[in-house]
Design a protein around this motif. Sequence first.
Motif, mmCIF file in Angstrom:
data_model
loop_
_atom_site.group_PDB
_atom_site.id
_atom_site.type_symbol
_atom_site.label_atom_id
_atom_site.label_comp_id
_atom_site.label_asym_id
_atom_site.label_seq_id
_atom_site.Cartn_x
_atom_site.Cartn_y
_atom_site.Cartn_z
ATOM 1 N N LEU A 44 0.843 -1.186 0.000
ATOM 2 C CA LEU A 44 0.000 0.000 0.000
ATOM 3 C C LEU A 44 0.887 1.247 0.000
ATOM 4 O O LEU A 44 1.922 1.284 0.667
ATOM 5 C CB LEU A 44 -0.895 0.014 1.235
ATOM 6 N N SER A 45 0.458 2.246 -0.742
ATOM 7 C CA SER A 45 1.193 3.499 -0.742
ATOM 8 C C SER A 45 0.902 4.250 0.550
ATOM 9 O O SER A 45 -0.089 3.979 1.244
ATOM 10 C CB SER A 45 0.790 4.355 -1.940
ATOM 11 N N ARG A 46 1.758 5.192 0.877
ATOM 12 C CA ARG A 46 1.546 6.009 2.075
ATOM 13 C C ARG A 46 0.234 6.769 1.980
ATOM 14 O O ARG A 46 -0.464 6.969 2.977
ATOM 15 C CB ARG A 46 2.707 6.985 2.248
ATOM 16 N N THR A 47 -0.105 7.183 0.755
ATOM 17 C CA THR A 47 -1.367 7.912 0.551
ATOM 18 C C THR A 47 -2.564 7.028 0.868
ATOM 19 O O THR A 47 -3.518 7.456 1.522
ATOM 20 C CB THR A 47 -1.455 8.423 -0.896
ATOM 21 N N GLN A 48 -2.509 5.776 0.402
ATOM 22 C CA GLN A 48 -3.613 4.849 0.662
ATOM 23 C C GLN A 48 -3.768 4.590 2.157
ATOM 24 O O GLN A 48 -4.889 4.557 2.671
ATOM 25 C CB GLN A 48 -3.367 3.528 -0.073
ATOM 26 N N ILE A 49 -2.646 4.386 2.842
ATOM 27 C CA ILE A 49 -2.699 4.148 4.287
ATOM 28 C C ILE A 49 -3.264 5.371 5.002
ATOM 29 O O ILE A 49 -4.138 5.262 5.871
ATOM 30 C CB ILE A 49 -1.295 3.804 4.827
ATOM 31 N N LYS A 50 -2.775 6.545 4.611
ATOM 32 C CA LYS A 50 -3.226 7.785 5.240
ATOM 33 C C LYS A 50 -4.718 7.983 5.029
ATOM 34 O O LYS A 50 -5.441 8.387 5.958
ATOM 35 C CB LYS A 50 -2.440 8.962 4.666
ATOM 36 N N GLU A 51 -5.216 7.703 3.820
ATOM 37 C CA GLU A 51 -6.641 7.888 3.522
ATOM 38 C C GLU A 51 -7.496 6.935 4.356
ATOM 39 O O GLU A 51 -8.535 7.334 4.883
ATOM 40 C CB GLU A 51 -6.892 7.676 2.033
ATOM 41 N N TYR A 52 -7.073 5.685 4.466
ATOM 42 C CA TYR A 52 -7.857 4.715 5.231
ATOM 43 C C TYR A 52 -7.872 5.092 6.711
ATOM 44 O O TYR A 52 -8.925 5.055 7.359
ATOM 45 C CB TYR A 52 -7.301 3.307 5.057
ATOM 46 N N VAL A 53 -6.704 5.433 7.240
ATOM 47 C CA VAL A 53 -6.619 5.788 8.658
ATOM 48 C C VAL A 53 -7.455 7.028 8.935
ATOM 49 O O VAL A 53 -8.152 7.119 9.963
ATOM 50 C CB VAL A 53 -5.153 6.000 9.079
ATOM 51 N N SER A 54 -7.407 7.981 8.027
ATOM 52 C CA SER A 54 -8.215 9.191 8.184
ATOM 53 C C SER A 54 -9.702 8.849 8.191
ATOM 54 O O SER A 54 -10.471 9.386 8.999
ATOM 55 C CB SER A 54 -7.905 10.179 7.047
ATOM 56 N N SER A 55 -10.109 7.936 7.311
ATOM 57 C CA SER A 55 -11.506 7.490 7.276
ATOM 58 C C SER A 55 -11.889 6.794 8.578
ATOM 59 O O SER A 55 -12.993 6.996 9.110
ATOM 60 C CB SER A 55 -11.715 6.547 6.087
ATOM 61 N N PHE A 56 -10.969 5.986 9.095
ATOM 62 C CA PHE A 56 -11.219 5.273 10.357
ATOM 63 C C PHE A 56 -11.479 6.264 11.488
ATOM 64 O O PHE A 56 -12.425 6.104 12.272
ATOM 65 C CB PHE A 56 -10.024 4.386 10.683
ATOM 66 N N TYR A 57 -10.654 7.300 11.575
ATOM 67 C CA TYR A 57 -10.819 8.267 12.656
ATOM 68 C C TYR A 57 -11.983 9.229 12.415
ATOM 69 O O TYR A 57 -12.314 10.023 13.282
ATOM 70 C CB TYR A 57 -9.508 9.025 12.898
ATOM 71 N N GLY A 58 -12.602 9.104 11.254
ATOM 72 C CA GLY A 58 -13.833 9.845 11.009
ATOM 73 C C GLY A 58 -15.053 9.157 11.601
ATOM 74 O O GLY A 58 -16.134 9.758 11.704
ATOM 75 N N ASN A 59 -14.884 7.899 12.006
ATOM 76 C CA ASN A 59 -15.982 7.159 12.638
ATOM 77 C C ASN A 59 -16.163 7.604 14.090
ATOM 78 O O ASN A 59 -15.206 8.025 14.747
ATOM 79 C CB ASN A 59 -15.690 5.650 12.624
ATOM 80 N N GLU A 60 -17.371 7.475 14.573
ATOM 81 C CA GLU A 60 -17.654 7.835 15.962
ATOM 82 C C GLU A 60 -17.066 6.788 16.910
ATOM 83 O O GLU A 60 -17.008 5.605 16.595
ATOM 84 C CB GLU A 60 -19.160 7.942 16.193
ATOM 85 N N VAL A 61 -16.669 7.244 18.076
ATOM 86 C CA VAL A 61 -16.219 6.326 19.117
ATOM 87 C C VAL A 61 -17.448 5.741 19.799
ATOM 88 O O VAL A 61 -18.323 6.470 20.256
ATOM 89 C CB VAL A 61 -15.333 7.056 20.154
ATOM 90 N N GLU A 62 -17.528 4.418 19.832
ATOM 91 C CA GLU A 62 -18.658 3.742 20.456
ATOM 92 C C GLU A 62 -18.308 3.404 21.903
ATOM 93 O O GLU A 62 -17.199 2.945 22.193
ATOM 94 C CB GLU A 62 -19.023 2.477 19.675
ATOM 95 N N GLN A 63 -19.252 3.617 22.778
ATOM 96 C CA GLN A 63 -19.039 3.307 24.192
ATOM 97 C C GLN A 63 -19.337 1.833 24.423
ATOM 98 O O GLN A 63 -20.489 1.406 24.429
ATOM 99 C CB GLN A 63 -19.944 4.187 25.065
ATOM 100 N N LEU A 64 -18.287 1.048 24.565
ATOM 101 C CA LEU A 64 -18.434 -0.395 24.728
ATOM 102 C C LEU A 64 -18.470 -0.759 26.203
ATOM 103 O O LEU A 64 -17.622 -0.322 26.974
ATOM 104 C CB LEU A 64 -17.281 -1.122 24.038
ATOM 105 N N ASN A 65 -19.421 -1.556 26.549
ATOM 106 C CA ASN A 65 -19.534 -2.057 27.923
ATOM 107 C C ASN A 65 -19.463 -3.577 27.858
ATOM 108 O O ASN A 65 -20.481 -4.265 27.873
ATOM 109 C CB ASN A 65 -20.838 -1.589 28.566
ATOM 110 N N LEU A 66 -18.241 -4.075 27.744
ATOM 111 C CA LEU A 66 -18.037 -5.501 27.508
ATOM 112 C C LEU A 66 -17.600 -6.210 28.775
ATOM 113 O O LEU A 66 -16.804 -5.690 29.555
ATOM 114 C CB LEU A 66 -16.959 -5.701 26.440
ATOM 115 N N SER A 67 -18.132 -7.395 28.963
ATOM 116 C CA SER A 67 -17.633 -8.244 30.039
ATOM 117 C C SER A 67 -16.230 -8.708 29.669
ATOM 118 O O SER A 67 -15.853 -8.714 28.493
ATOM 119 C CB SER A 67 -18.545 -9.452 30.234
ATOM 120 N N GLU A 68 -15.455 -9.070 30.660
ATOM 121 C CA GLU A 68 -14.072 -9.488 30.405
ATOM 122 C C GLU A 68 -14.047 -10.740 29.546
ATOM 123 O O GLU A 68 -14.738 -11.721 29.817
ATOM 124 C CB GLU A 68 -13.353 -9.747 31.725
#
Length: 414
Positions: free
Chosen positions: A203-227
């Motif tokens: 993957l090119s640096r541009t492709q990685i940067k675009e995907y990571v940027s898209s990932f951080y555009g997602n909302e943070v979900e509040q997870l309440n998980l059992s261990e």
Amino acid sequence: MKKYMYAILVLAAAGAIISVLLLVQHFFPGSDIASATCGDGIDNPCHDLSLTGYAAIRGFPLASLGLFLYLFILFTILVADYAGEIYYDTALLMILPLSGAALVFDAVLAAILVKTGLFCQLCVASYAVNILMFALSLMWLKKILREKGSSLISFAGSTCRGHTKTAAGRASLALFTLFVLFLFLSILATSQNMEKKTDRKKLSRTQIKEYVSSFYGNEVEQLNLSESALVMGNQQAPLSIIVFTDFLCSACNNFFITEKYLLARFPEKINVQYYNFPLDLACNNTIKRTVYENSCLAAKAVNAAAKIGILNEYIKIHFKRYQEIKHGYSEETALNIFKEALPFTGKKIPERDFAAAMSSDFVDTTIRNDIELAREYDIKATPTLFIGGRRIRGTPPKEILEQIIKTELKKIRQ
């Protein structure tokens, strides 16, 4: 002199073979040769080391450099032996500093082995070869200096001047330089060809940067998980990768391969926590149809292995045999994996204990609770990952996950 030359020749040939085997480990870890040379067990430390990022420089495997070194020494001795005694001193003056530099390099690599906690038998064998080559070179030099009655500086100076005084000497030097260049380029081309045969898509640096940027555009979900009872890696690691998985899912098998890379790349810094979401109507009524038949049974087996304390060994054998077991999985399959994994645990656990754990209320409850969690968080497919509370569906390329992990670890340190 010849006894030293021939001894070094044999060592260089051995080193070249070791380097080739390390390249096989790097590019084709699943091959029969790789299994035979670094073990056919649940772990392949030689390959695991290649996943840490310490085994290559800008994508060029260190084993290729080792192969170049050993072939250079091997051919230098062969040429000197063929040309006659006049070139013995020249061969020594090239071999001695190279073998010394190799030892310095080995000291750094040995420190990396200690840091990673991986014992690469082939690496250690190459260290031994280099130590012996350097020792023999010193003995050879000592004998020459004693016979000539000269110092190291005067010996080196007279030898070098002797090859530049005549036209024949200069021509020989030029041809040898061309040969060395050709040898290096040949090894480089071979390494690149092996890389292509692994079908790795860079993957090119541009492709990685675009995907990571898209990932951080997602909302943070509040997870309440059992261990989770299914944790791979350091349980006290600062960063956890949450994975809802089906243990017979092809994409989940691919994620396990990526997981091994990430755990080797970030030792003690991350862990992977599995939650059961078998795509099998036998235990999961949140799905419309069975996608992976008997994956409920596979989930029971993995959770049973966790219950009796052999999860790490069991799950590695499970995915190692994935291509064989993904169709027609049965209780017998689960038991065979248990039998294969048990010797690596150092424990003596009766088969009936594993079978009892598989049918226990604890395992059934664990799987049922995980499926309810999956329903709560609207999990539709496997694997579904959560990193830092953000969701990822499927298995992204390892370069992308690596960059996300680096970002999350940096946030934790701040």
